[in-house]
Design a protein around this motif. Structure first.
Motif, PDB file in Angstrom:
ATOM      1  N   VAL A 282       0.859  -1.190   0.000  1.00 24.00           N
ATOM      2  CA  VAL A 282       0.000   0.000   0.000  1.00 24.00           C
ATOM      3  C   VAL A 282       0.888   1.231   0.000  1.00 24.00           C
ATOM      4  CG1 VAL A 282      -1.726   1.321   1.287  1.00 24.00           C
ATOM      5  CG2 VAL A 282      -1.893  -1.160   1.213  1.00 24.00           C
ATOM      6  N   PHE A 283       0.568   2.179  -0.887  1.00 29.65           N
ATOM      7  CA  PHE A 283       1.281   3.454  -0.938  1.00 29.65           C
ATOM      8  C   PHE A 283       0.300   4.586  -0.660  1.00 29.65           C
ATOM      9  CE2 PHE A 283       3.753   0.593  -3.582  1.00 29.65           C
ATOM     10  CZ  PHE A 283       5.051   0.834  -3.150  1.00 29.65           C
ATOM     11  N   ILE A 284       0.699   5.510   0.211  1.00 32.84           N
ATOM     12  CA  ILE A 284      -0.134   6.661   0.570  1.00 32.84           C
ATOM     13  C   ILE A 284       0.536   7.921   0.039  1.00 32.84           C
ATOM     14  CG2 ILE A 284      -1.139   8.004   2.464  1.00 32.84           C
ATOM     15  CD1 ILE A 284      -1.013   5.428   4.156  1.00 32.84           C
ATOM     16  N   ASN A 285      -0.241   8.751  -0.639  1.00 35.10           N
ATOM     17  CA  ASN A 285       0.243  10.019  -1.197  1.00 35.10           C
ATOM     18  C   ASN A 285      -0.310  11.153  -0.341  1.00 35.10           C
ATOM     19  OD1 ASN A 285       0.984  12.232  -2.698  1.00 35.10           O
ATOM     20  ND2 ASN A 285      -0.148  11.651  -4.544  1.00 35.10           N
ATOM     21  N   TYR A 286       0.555  11.778   0.487  1.00 34.11           N
ATOM     22  CA  TYR A 286       0.081  12.752   1.472  1.00 34.11           C
ATOM     23  C   TYR A 286      -0.325  14.089   0.861  1.00 34.11           C
ATOM     24  CZ  TYR A 286       1.554   9.447   4.974  1.00 34.11           C
ATOM     25  OH  TYR A 286       1.662   8.321   5.744  1.00 34.11           O
ATOM     26  N   ALA A 287      -0.005  14.314  -0.407  1.00 34.92           N
ATOM     27  CA  ALA A 287      -0.425  15.557  -1.055  1.00 34.92           C
ATOM     28  C   ALA A 287      -1.947  15.636  -1.168  1.00 34.92           C
ATOM     29  CB  ALA A 287       0.207  15.665  -2.443  1.00 34.92           C
ATOM     30  N   TYR A 288      -2.615  14.468  -1.111  1.00 35.31           N
ATOM     31  CA  TYR A 288      -4.074  14.439  -1.281  1.00 35.31           C
ATOM     32  C   TYR A 288      -4.786  13.711  -0.147  1.00 35.31           C
ATOM     33  CZ  TYR A 288      -2.745  15.805  -5.985  1.00 35.31           C
ATOM     34  OH  TYR A 288      -2.203  16.475  -7.051  1.00 35.31           O
ATOM     35  N   PHE A 289      -4.028  13.173   0.820  1.00 37.92           N
ATOM     36  CA  PHE A 289      -4.644  12.319   1.837  1.00 37.92           C
ATOM     37  C   PHE A 289      -5.572  13.093   2.769  1.00 37.92           C
ATOM     38  CE2 PHE A 289      -4.409   9.263   5.492  1.00 37.92           C
ATOM     39  CZ  PHE A 289      -4.975   8.188   4.806  1.00 37.92           C
ATOM     40  N   ASP A 290      -5.272  14.380   3.032  1.00 31.85           N
ATOM     41  CA  ASP A 290      -6.158  15.162   3.906  1.00 31.85           C
ATOM     42  C   ASP A 290      -7.530  15.357   3.258  1.00 31.85           C
ATOM     43  OD1 ASP A 290      -5.959  18.408   2.842  1.00 31.85           O
ATOM     44  OD2 ASP A 290      -4.463  16.977   2.154  1.00 31.85           O
ATOM     45  N   LYS A 291      -7.571  15.447   1.917  1.00 31.14           N
ATOM     46  CA  LYS A 291      -8.859  15.582   1.214  1.00 31.14           C
ATOM     47  C   LYS A 291      -9.689  14.310   1.378  1.00 31.14           C
ATOM     48  CE  LYS A 291      -7.157  18.842  -2.289  1.00 31.14           C
ATOM     49  NZ  LYS A 291      -5.839  19.042  -1.664  1.00 31.14           N
ATOM     50  N   TYR A 292      -9.023  13.175   1.365  1.00 26.10           N
ATOM     51  CA  TYR A 292      -9.703  11.891   1.575  1.00 26.10           C
ATOM     52  C   TYR A 292     -10.299  11.826   2.988  1.00 26.10           C
ATOM     53  CZ  TYR A 292     -10.076   6.807   2.309  1.00 26.10           C
ATOM     54  OH  TYR A 292     -10.520   5.560   2.625  1.00 26.10           O
ATOM     55  N   LEU A 293      -9.535  12.251   3.995  1.00 22.12           N
ATOM     56  CA  LEU A 293     -10.052  12.264   5.366  1.00 22.12           C
ATOM     57  C   LEU A 293     -11.183  13.269   5.517  1.00 22.12           C
ATOM     58  CD1 LEU A 293      -6.810  11.999   7.537  1.00 22.12           C
ATOM     59  CD2 LEU A 293      -8.405  10.199   6.903  1.00 22.12           C
ATOM     60  N   GLY A 294     -11.175  14.321   4.690  1.00 19.28           N
ATOM     61  CA  GLY A 294     -12.229  15.329   4.737  1.00 19.28           C
ATOM     62  C   GLY A 294     -13.600  14.788   4.386  1.00 19.28           C
ATOM     63  N   VAL A 295     -13.654  13.597   3.785  1.00 17.96           N
ATOM     64  CA  VAL A 295     -14.946  12.950   3.517  1.00 17.96           C
ATOM     65  C   VAL A 295     -15.641  12.632   4.837  1.00 17.96           C
ATOM     66  CG1 VAL A 295     -16.064  10.909   2.527  1.00 17.96           C
ATOM     67  CG2 VAL A 295     -14.149  11.991   1.330  1.00 17.96           C
ATOM     68  N   TYR A 296     -14.858  12.342   5.866  1.00 16.17           N
ATOM     69  CA  TYR A 296     -15.402  11.896   7.152  1.00 16.17           C
ATOM     70  C   TYR A 296     -15.260  12.920   8.269  1.00 16.17           C
ATOM     71  CZ  TYR A 296     -14.818   7.584   4.525  1.00 16.17           C
ATOM     72  OH  TYR A 296     -14.860   6.631   3.541  1.00 16.17           O
TER      73      TYR A 296
END
Length: 616
Positions: free
Chosen positions: A212-226
């Protein structure tokens, strides 16, 4: 018959040995991917994972509805077409996750067909296979690539499939399939072209079930769903590039091991931690076993960390000037030397914890902080000096008190810990504190501090909790960052973190959240790379049956802790609260006895009833 067999054999020999133009699948993944999942044996690994207790326990979680639907379809296809999958010989599958709206995301799947990609006959067979599910096929071209679109007549969803070099690429998002085609033709849009990702890809092992690879440039937007507020995590993630993890599932524990790349061009606490050594985390020896969350920062010594933090902050003059201004103001107002009176006694660990809450009042989750000292007597001496200087300038009404042999003191220096340790520690601004072993333990909430003392005396600490120790053994002894969360025990605290919609959904689906008994992450500094381990322990959760025979309407019995709290911290007022944080009722007490004013309040905070309980 012999000629037919020979022709078929020749055809497969041609597929195997004819020239190819195979590419790495990462050159198809757009650079805005939030996350990428990779497996070398998609069928075998999926069959292993889908039969696990973990997947069977969470597969009906509504947030996984789309994944579950696709998984069930995959199960059906595999069972019904084992010969086809054996023929294709798939060895490599990538799945990327992308944001499609401010509060939504979708997936792209990339299946490496290898030699089978050369055969239009096999591609036609796959199309026929999909059409068996009564999908309607239409075809369109995009940038000279044919996209096959299959309409599901029941859901009206469209599955888009394109063949790009040796990969079959599919998605339920028309835009994402086009983005993948764009990436295949424009290197600047490819995740695989990023040298940082290439470096991480090289260091991340591939021994487990998947990577699994996580790209932190966009990960906060993903968490913003919740989550409503992601500013704190956004600031943290801005200091990171990627995380790469090799994942395994064994005995209901999901364990991922790999590395995180730190952004050394930005000023950050994470960047400073990555080069400041590591230490063992001993704060669980003083935190109560009620702790459902804790976060620990470790370093070889505090001076090394602080010096590295200064160098990091200097890269961005605004942050550096802001911090230095705050420190100089503190020194001027209190007439102290921060290096001598604070830094001199700080040791190799600073940690923050939050305890399990039965009722969360006003969405406030109470925090408790622990700072390891190099010398307890030196810490006491300097904290006393700071308290004395504060009292000269501020009319503090709190007098030092003794609770079960431990002296409780009070210190108020706004922004002190935030300046040194970041926004997470801004939650502790006006703390009461005591000393347990070689730790200074502080909390803005006196009850949390008293509970910590009680449990420390009775050795009901997190470190003495057998299930925590067993889970902790999955991580390195010495770390730069160690974070722990028990979703089961921390569940009610989530109300203070999630938006209203997500909290309501969580209440309905708590069995799928609280089944994770323990979740942890450790980061161990190694220059611009940090060794990263993430673990999650699964156990089926069922709502406990409440024993109503022992429940009374309201008890007049106060524990010795409550009596001490009311007398020393609440002006002899025993106050109960509404969930929104407003007082529900206040009763003047004399020890255990109601003696004095009694006031009830409406939920908006307005007094509704005033009376007296005093006996003349």
């Amino acid at each position: 018959m012999g000629i037919l067999v020979a022709c078929i054999a020749a055809y497969f020999i041609w597929l195997r040995w004819s020239p190819n133009k195979f590419i790495d699948g990462y050159y198809l993944i757009p650079s805005d991917a939030v996350m990428v999942i990779e497996t070398e044996d998609p069928v075998g690994n999926w069959q292993e994972f889908s039969s696990s207790n973990l997947w069977q326990g969470v597969r009906r979680f509504p947030a996984f509805a789309e994944i579950t639907k696709n998984a069930d379809l995959m199960d059906e296809v595999i069972k019904s077409n084992q010969q086809v999958f054996a023929l294709l010989g798939q060895k490599h599958l990538l799945i990327s996750i992308h944001m499609t709206k401010a509060k939504d995301y979708d997936f792209v799947y990339y299946a490496d067909m290898q030699e089978a990609s050369k055969s239009s006959l096999i591609q036609a067979s796959l199309t026929s296979l999909i059409k068996q599910f009564n999908f309607t096929l239409t075809v369109r071209d995009y940038h000279k690539v044919t996209i096959n679109e299959f309409l599901d007549p029941e859901t009206r969803e469209v599955l888009s499939i394109a063949y790009i070099n040796n990969y079959l690429v599919c998605s339920y998002s028309k835009q994402l399939i086009q983005n993948a085609i764009d990436a295949s033709q424009e290197p600047t849009k490819q995740m695989g072209i990023d040298p940082r990702f290439t470096e991480l890809n090289r260091f991340t092992a591939a021994d487990g079930m998947c990577r699994v690879f996580i790209n932190y440039a966009y990960f906060d937007k993903y968490l913003g769903v919740y989550m409503d507020d992601v500013e704190d995590v956004k600031q943290l993630f801005s200091s990171l590039y990627y995380t790469g993890l090799d994942c395994n599932l064994k005995d209901d524990i999901l364990l991922a091991d790999g590395y995180t790349l730190v952004n050394d061009s930005l000023s950050s606490y994470m960047q400073a931690l990555s080069i400041s050594g590591k230490s063992s985390s001993e704060s669980p020896k003083v935190f109560s076993d009620r702790a459902s969350f804790f976060f620990s920062m470790g370093f070889s010594d505090f001076k090394t960390f602080y010096d590295n933090l200064q160098k990091s902050l200097e890269k961005h003059s605004e942050q550096y000037i802001e911090q230095q201004t705050a420190i100089k103001k503190l020194e001027r107002v209190l007439n102290i030397d921060v290096n001598k009176n604070i830094f001199s006694w700080m040791g190799s660990e600073v940690a923050l914890a939050q305890y399990e809450s039965d009722v969360l009042i006003g969405n406030k989750v109470r925090s408790i902080m622990a700072i390891k000292t190099t010398n307890v007597e030196l810490a006491k001496e300097n904290l006393d000096l700071i308290e004395k200087q504060i009292r000269k300038r501020t009319p503090i009404r709190f007098n030092d008190i003794l609770y079960r042999g431990y002296e409780i003191k009070y210190i108020e220096v706004k922004g002190l810990f935030k300046s040194f340790f970041g926004t997470m520690f801004a939650k502790v601004e006006k703390p009461f504190y005591t000393i347990l072993n070689d730790y200074v333990v502080l909390s803005d909430d006196p009850k949390t501090l008293l509970l910590t003392i009680d449990d420390f005396i009775e050795q009901k600490t997190l470190a003495n909790k057998a299930e925590f120790r067993a889970f902790r053994d999955n991580f390195a002894d010495k770390t730069s960052v160690l974070a722990y969360l028990s979703p089961d025990h921390h569940f009610k605290n989530f109300r203070g973190l999630l938006n209203k919609e997500s909290w309501k959904s969580s209440l309905k689906n708590q069995a799928y959240i609280r089944c994770f008994q323990h979740v942890g992450i450790s980061l161990s500094g190694d220059g611009d790379r940090m060794r990263t381990v993430i673990g999650a322990s699964y156990k089926k959760w069922s709502e406990p049956v409440e024993d109503t025979s022992t429940i009374s309407e309201e008890s007049d019995t106060l524990s010795s802790l409550d009596q001490f709290l009311i007398k020393n911290f609440q002006g002899n007022l025993n106050t109960k609260y509404y969930p929104n944080g407003n007082p529900k009722a206040s009763i003047e007490m004399d020890g255990k006895v109601r003696d004095g004013v009694y006031i009830e309040f409406y939920e908006n905070g307005t007094a509704s009833v005033r009376a007296s309980t005093r006996m003349d």
